[in-house]
Scaffold this active site. Structure first.
Site, PDB file in Angstrom:
ATOM      1  N   ASN A  61      11.950  31.824 -23.304  1.00 18.26           N
ATOM      2  CA  ASN A  61      12.079  30.521 -23.977  1.00 18.26           C
ATOM      3  C   ASN A  61      13.538  30.216 -24.314  1.00 18.26           C
ATOM      4  OD1 ASN A  61       9.569  29.276 -24.090  1.00 18.26           O
ATOM      5  ND2 ASN A  61       8.993  30.256 -25.998  1.00 18.26           N
ATOM      6  N   GLU A  96       1.892  34.162 -27.011  1.00 11.32           N
ATOM      7  CA  GLU A  96       1.986  34.740 -25.666  1.00 11.32           C
ATOM      8  C   GLU A  96       1.068  35.948 -25.507  1.00 11.32           C
ATOM      9  OE1 GLU A  96       5.324  36.703 -28.014  1.00 11.32           O
ATOM     10  OE2 GLU A  96       4.547  34.693 -27.867  1.00 11.32           O
TER      11      GLU A  96
END
Length: 171
Positions: A61, A96
């Site tokens: 990210n 995640e």
């Protein structure tokens, strides 16, 4: 599952939206709890759970941006569903973290399935940005009368062990 993809998010009927993650289209924890009550109550219930965490997802990210991170989550969900047996389910467990529930499989079959997923996820990363993406996983077998919290806790302990071993492995 009657859904279609529009941009980054999967669209569902109102009825099924409550049971699915909007980004990945996978089942959510609400549905998982209902499913687990049903399967754990079945006679001769025998199944494995595989709790997975995408390794270094925050770095993905940070390096490529959150839109790319969403693309990675969707891609991983697609990989999970590619190998999911007809009687299993795939769940976005949180962030995640993902979970597979795999009835009527041996530990060897579960490990084979996870190895195929690992290879596909690495290839996905290479294709998208030239890097291997990896995940860590803890698997646990349900035994009769086990509490759902104990099942998830044991899988989580094994996931933590996989991370301690250097990630990119199954415990």
């Amino acid at each position: 599952m009657s859904s279609y993809t529009d941009g980054r998010f999967r669209r569902f009927s109102v009825r099924s939206a409550a049971d699915h993650d909007a980004l990945t289209g996978l089942y959510n924890r609400r549905y998982l709890n209902h499913y687990m009550e049903k399967i754990m109550g079945a006679a001769h219930a025998d199944f494995y759970t595989a709790l997975m965490d995408l390794d270094f997802f925050k770095k993905i990210n940070d390096k490529y941006g959150h839109l790319f991170g969403d693309e990675v989550l969707i891609g991983f969900a697609d990989i999970m569903n590619r190998y999911l047996p007809d009687d299993g389910i795939s769940v976005r467990f949180g962030g995640e973290e993902f979970l597979l529930v795999l009835p009527q499989m041996t530990e060897e079959q579960v490990r084979d399935l996870l190895e195929k997923m690992r290879q596909d996820y690495k290839a996905f990363g290479r294709q998208k940005c030239g890097e291997d993406f990896t995940f860590s996983c803890g698997i646990e077998r349900y035994v009769a009368d086990m509490e759902i919290t104990a099942l998830f806790s044991r899988a989580d302990d094994k996931l933590y062990q996989a991370k301690q071993k250097g990630r990119d492995c199954v415990v």
